[in-house]
Design a protein around this motif. Structure first.
Motif, PDB file in Angstrom:
ATOM      1  N   TRP A  99       0.827  -1.219   0.000  1.00  0.00           N
ATOM      2  CA  TRP A  99       0.000   0.000   0.000  1.00  0.00           C
ATOM      3  C   TRP A  99       0.862   1.270   0.000  1.00  0.00           C
ATOM      4  CZ3 TRP A  99      -2.187   3.469   4.046  1.00  0.00           C
ATOM      5  CH2 TRP A  99      -1.428   3.482   5.217  1.00  0.00           C
TER       6      TRP A  99
ATOM      7  N   GLU B 190       0.979   1.554  -3.782  1.00  0.00           N
ATOM      8  CA  GLU B 190      -0.255   1.650  -4.570  1.00  0.00           C
ATOM      9  C   GLU B 190      -1.317   2.585  -3.982  1.00  0.00           C
ATOM     10  OE1 GLU B 190      -0.253   0.893  -7.443  1.00  0.00           O
ATOM     11  OE2 GLU B 190       1.300  -0.642  -7.663  1.00  0.00           O
ATOM     12  N   SER B 191      -1.449   2.605  -2.661  1.00  0.00           N
ATOM     13  CA  SER B 191      -2.439   3.525  -2.089  1.00  0.00           C
ATOM     14  C   SER B 191      -1.984   4.963  -2.308  1.00  0.00           C
ATOM     15  CB  SER B 191      -2.604   3.282  -0.594  1.00  0.00           C
ATOM     16  OG  SER B 191      -2.970   1.948  -0.364  1.00  0.00           O
TER      17      SER B 191
ATOM     18  N   TYR C 104     -13.776  -1.076  -2.895  1.00  0.00           N
ATOM     19  CA  TYR C 104     -13.247  -1.829  -1.745  1.00  0.00           C
ATOM     20  C   TYR C 104     -14.352  -2.647  -1.069  1.00  0.00           C
ATOM     21  CZ  TYR C 104     -12.897  -2.514   3.245  1.00  0.00           C
ATOM     22  OH  TYR C 104     -13.012  -3.066   4.488  1.00  0.00           O
TER      23      TYR C 104
ATOM     24  N   ILE D 293      -4.694  -4.123   5.657  1.00  0.00           N
ATOM     25  CA  ILE D 293      -3.974  -3.557   4.500  1.00  0.00           C
ATOM     26  C   ILE D 293      -2.534  -4.059   4.502  1.00  0.00           C
ATOM     27  CG2 ILE D 293      -2.989  -1.380   3.674  1.00  0.00           C
ATOM     28  CD1 ILE D 293      -5.669  -0.070   4.084  1.00  0.00           C
TER      29      ILE D 293
ATOM     30  N   HIS E 199      -7.741  -3.749  -1.522  1.00  0.00           N
ATOM     31  CA  HIS E 199      -7.279  -3.248  -0.226  1.00  0.00           C
ATOM     32  C   HIS E 199      -6.037  -2.380  -0.434  1.00  0.00           C
ATOM     33  CE1 HIS E 199      -9.977  -6.365   1.294  1.00  0.00           C
ATOM     34  NE2 HIS E 199      -9.821  -5.889   2.515  1.00  0.00           N
ATOM     35  N   SER E 200      -5.140  -2.834  -1.306  1.00  0.00           N
ATOM     36  CA  SER E 200      -3.898  -2.089  -1.521  1.00  0.00           C
ATOM     37  C   SER E 200      -4.111  -0.810  -2.324  1.00  0.00           C
ATOM     38  CB  SER E 200      -2.878  -2.954  -2.273  1.00  0.00           C
ATOM     39  OG  SER E 200      -2.388  -3.984  -1.445  1.00  0.00           O
ATOM     40  N   TYR E 201      -5.124  -0.791  -3.184  1.00  0.00           N
ATOM     41  CA  TYR E 201      -5.350   0.403  -4.026  1.00  0.00           C
ATOM     42  C   TYR E 201      -6.415   1.325  -3.406  1.00  0.00           C
ATOM     43  CZ  TYR E 201      -2.536  -1.687  -7.865  1.00  0.00           C
ATOM     44  OH  TYR E 201      -1.532  -2.214  -8.633  1.00  0.00           O
TER      45      TYR E 201
ATOM     46  N   GLY F  52      -6.645   1.705   0.670  1.00  0.00           N
ATOM     47  CA  GLY F  52      -5.520   2.462   1.211  1.00  0.00           C
ATOM     48  C   GLY F  52      -5.585   3.935   0.825  1.00  0.00           C
TER      49      GLY F  52
ATOM     50  N   ALA G  72      -4.547   0.144   9.121  1.00  0.00           N
ATOM     51  CA  ALA G  72      -3.564  -0.587   8.298  1.00  0.00           C
ATOM     52  C   ALA G  72      -3.274  -1.985   8.827  1.00  0.00           C
ATOM     53  CB  ALA G  72      -2.262   0.212   8.202  1.00  0.00           C
TER      54      ALA G  72
END
Ligand SMILES: [Zn+2]
Length: 862
Positions: A352, A355-356, A386, A397, A412-414, A417, A474
């Motif tokens: 994350w 990517e987040s 999400y 995350i 979750h990662s994009y 986050g 997180a």
């Protein structure tokens, strides 16, 4: 990295997006496990024997044979005294390994097995020694890592180019290395390619020279550290759209002939560099920014250091620009140049941090470029995306329990986050947040980071303790589920609001601490009250002079949550009419839709469809108008399909008109098909017309099959229409279209239609299954869906073959789902056959018994 689905119009700008999301991530099946692919024993960070310092890669590409003669020279420093070292190296032919150090030089024994290259050093080498190891190898017809795009039987007119893709762990397929994001190195790529091609790689071009026999050597040098998965080389016939940001070259490479389309996709890039540099407080870190559009790319984009690779589909014409924009993708990959490239997640568990950040910074660009309302809408879409994934599985995350690195590239990662970073910004306030971001970037540039690095930088910059925030958002999973009730006491002039957290609290899902806002309004007047929620149930009292007409929790939609808030129609109508905030208005439409038979509700929805200031609320109201059959609603939809300035609203209006079998609706749809400049509006109008004008639209559908459109949306709508009409007479003209040269996605759309119209045709099924082996991911995905729908056992073998080669997790999941669907359809069929056989047998038995009874003399005379 950005997945393909993000190339579609943003959330809510319609059905195309949803269709693509469904393809990317099958949502239908509830997995057996609530933790999805995150139930493994926790991993540890990978240990390293050595520190990679510098890699010189010499690559000689042969397009004819699709092979590479290569030499990788690694300079490494040992962490311990060793006699043997090991590199990740997959599916390559190792020819020779040589060692160069101050003490020894010479060939090394080696063993190459199961993606590991073990190199025996001539004698034990002491800790901290620097070594140079050279590996000479060959790659032929690579399946991963390097991708040659070449004309072949499937696409005789294809472009010719090559590109590489390494994230998460495919670098090992094109060079031996320690293939993990925790180790940083500098790099050089010396690529020899046909002179007719240009190349693009990381860093600066040191030298370019013709070496004879129509070949040119390009020497690229990346002089600041990055990680193995960020190395890239692309070669092909490209033109460059040249721009600058100060002295920084900003160049966008497009295949020759597409230069006119480049500004539409890339014009804003220098402004984005400026915006991110200033916001982050750390200037753009690399000597150039280039982006290059390549064909047959399976992803949306990839942030190779200073040399982003993008899907060719991001280029589009002026008409498509009414429906799609490349800005989100361009901003996402550019943001990665800081978040991912300069500061890199230490393990995929911490993805994350790449990517987040890229997701949220693209959203910040939207806020800067299009305003906060558009940015709020975009984040709302992220939240919904999400929540869909959360219905399938839940994870923190940050988790070291992933099945494989690819599993981490999920929602979750994009988007989740991204929403968490937005909450952090709201929690800290504007100045503090940016001070923390600057510190985090400054302290951690050219380093591998984990989430604690972000928390510590934020804490140090702001003085705020943030363990609680990172812990709940997180390190734990889920989100608050809130039930809200309110009551006004007119004697005490007090408004009482009770908020309950109803999510099941367990090891994974915590009780949340939330800073929230509440809008208390009466007509056009309103005020915002701030509260802190930190218990399972809390009641708040506010002095309010008279009974408010609406109470809206979190009106700016800051918090990632699910809210249940029972409200009367009157209150919802008040929200729709008076709230300044788009998400409450949008959600009010969704609630009111259920009561559309109420005249006041219908009037309000009609008004919202016609005149809400925000397009997505108009669009949602146009969608709601499909739930009634009133003349008033029909007239509004007919009007909107012709005149709303936003193509998404016109498209939704066209979609809702499918519920109105009326000449006015038919005429409006025909007019949109013919005249609307948006491909998407035309395509949706075709789909609706099929539903209300089945007898009259065959010719129009066949003619539409010949129309060109972005991503072939019009062709797909037309062939789906023919299939829906079960129009057997369309088989001959459709088959005739295949005699002409066609791009493979168009060809596939027609083959799919033919297969659905005549599933008994062996020839068509064979053609369809050939699509499963296509080099184009869009063709493969369309073919997977089609064979799943047709449910023939023969498709399982080609599906299984595809599964063994496929890289993308989402595609692998859809293959599994397709195989499951085919098997269960077959089982159901065979179960039905068995039932029929059983019934036939029972009937025959009964018949025999009856006959027996009839012929038994003892029964006579009764
Ligand atoms: Zn990304």
């Amino acid at each position: 990295m950005l997945h393909l689905c993000k190339l579609a119009p943003r959330f809510g700008s319609l059905l195309g997006t949803l269709a693509l999301l469904l393809i990317a991530t099958p949502l239908l099946a509830q997995p057996a496990s609530r933790s999805g692919p995150f139930a493994e024993a926790p991993r540890s960070l990978r240990s390293r024997q050595f520190d990679q310092l510098h890699l010189k890669l010499e690559l000689d590409f042969d397009f004819q044979t699709q092979s590479v003669s290569a030499k990788a020279t690694h300079r490494i420093k040992l962490f311990e005294s060793l006699q043997e070292i090991s590199f990740d190296a997959a599916e390559m032919k190792i020819k020779r390994v040589e060692l160069k150090s101050t003490e020894t030089t010479g060939q090394c024994k080696f063993e190459h097995r199961a993606a590991a290259l073990r190199v025996e050093l001539p004698n034990e080498v002491a800790k901290d020694t620097e070594l140079e190891i050279q590996v000479v190898y060959e790659i032929t017809k690579p399946k991963h890592g390097i991708h040659f795009v070449r004309p072949d039987e499937e696409e005789p007119t294809s472009l010719e180019m090559l590109w590489t893709q390494s994230e998460p762990e495919y670098a090992r397929y094109w060079f031996p290395c320690f293939d993990h994001p925790s180790d940083r190195l500098t790099s050089e790529i010396i690529a020899t390619v046909p002179t007719k091609f240009v190349t693009l790689s990381n860093g600066i071009l040191v030298e370019k020279k013709e070496i004879g026999e129509g070949r040119t050597m390009w020497h690229w040098s990346q002089q600041q550290s990055h990680v193995a998965y960020l190395l890239s080389i692309v070669a092909g016939d490209f033109e460059i759209f040249e721009q600058k940001y100060g002295d920084l070259p900003v160049q966008s490479y497009v295949p020759r002939g597409r230069l006119a389309d480049a500004p539409r996709s890339f014009e804003k890039t220098p402004a984005m560099v400026d915006f991110f540099s200033k916001k982050i407080g750390v200037g753009y870190p690399w000597p150039k920014y280039t982006q290059i559009c390549v064909d047959e790319y399976n992803w949306g984009g990839m942030e190779h250091t200073s040399a982003t690779t993008l899907n060719l589909g991001t280029l589009h014409d002026e008409r498509a620009h009414l429906d799609v924009s490349s800005d989100g993708l361009v901003a996402h990959e550019l943001a990665h140049q800081w978040w991912g490239d300069l500061v890199t997640c230490k393990d995929w568990a911490e993805l994350w941090l790449n990517e987040s950040f890229a997701t949220y910074f693209a959203n910040l660009w939207t806020e800067h470029d299009l305003g906060p309302v558009e940015a709020t809408w975009e984040r709302y879409g992220d939240g919904q995306s999400y929540l869909q994934e959360d219905r399938r599985y839940r994870r923190p995350i940050v988790t070291y329990r992933y099945r494989d690195p690819g599993a981490m590239f999920d929602r979750h990662s994009y988007p989740k986050g991204g929403r968490v970073l937005h909450m952090l910004r709201e929690e800290l306030g504007e100045e503090n947040f940016w001070r923390g971001i600057k510190r985090y970037c400054e302290l951690n540039q050219h380093r591998a980071v984990e989430t604690a690095d972000l928390r510590i930088a934020m804490e140090e910059a702001t003085g705020r303790g943030l363990t609680w925030f990172f812990d709940q958002w997180a390190m734990h999973g889920g989100h608050p589920e809130l039930t809200i009730t309110s009551d006004y006491d007119s004697t005490a002039k007090s408004l009482e609001i009770t908020i309950k957290q109803t999510q099941k609290v367990d090891e994974l899902t915590p009780l949340f601490k939330l800073s929230a806002e509440i809008e208390i309004g009466t007509g056009s007047e309103s005020s915002i009250r701030k509260i802190t929620i930190d218990k399972a149930e809390q009641t708040f009292h506010f002095d309010v002079a008279s009974r408010p007409t609406r109470v809206v929790f979190d009106p700016r939609d800051v918090l990632l949550k699910v809210v249940t808030h029972e409200r009367s129609n009157d209150e919802l109508l008040d929200v729709l009419a008076h709230s300044q905030h788009i998400i409450p208005r949008h959600e009010a439409v969704a609630s009111l839709e259920q009561q559309i038979d109420d005249q006041d509700v219908l009037a309000a929805l009609v008004k919202a469809a016609k005149s809400d200031p925000f397009w997505a609320v108009r669009m949602r109201a146009a969608e709601a108008l499909a739930k009634t059959s009133s003349e008033e609603a029909r007239k509004v939809l007919v009007d909107l399909v012709a005149s709303d300035p936003k193509s998404s609203v016109r498209r939704m209006s066209a979609s809702s008109l499918a519920k109105y079998a009326h000449d006015e609706a038919r005429a409006a749809l025909r007019s949109a098909i013919e005249k609307d400049p948006s491909y998407e509006v035309a395509a949706t109008s075709i789909r609706s017309l099929v539903k209300i004008d089945a007898k009259q639209c065959r010719e129009l559908l066949l003619a539409s099959c010949e129309r060109e459109s972005h991503r072939d949306v019009i062709l797909k709508a037309a062939v789906d229409g023919l299939v829906e009409l079960k129009d057997q007479s369309a088989i001959t003209p459709l088959a005739a279209m295949l005699d002409k040269p066609l791009a493979s996605p168009r060809r596939t759309a027609i083959i799919i239609a033919l297969a659905k119209l005549d599933p008994t045709s062996d020839d068509v099924m064979t053609k369809l299954e050939k699509g499963l082996a296509s080099r184009r991911s869009e063709v493969r995905r369309a073919s997977i869906d089609a064979v799943a729908e047709l449910g023939q056992l023969r498709s399982i073998k080609p599906l299984e073959e595809l599964r063994s080669r496929e890289e993308r997790r989402a595609t692998i999941e859809s293959i599994d789902e397709a195989i499951g669907k085919i098997r269960s359809a077959q089982n159901q069929n065979s179960e039905l056959v068995k039932q029929v056989e059983r019934l036939q047998k029972e009937t025959a038995d009964l018949q025999r018994k009856l006959e027996k009874i009839g012929s038994n003399p003892e029964n006579k005379g009764e």
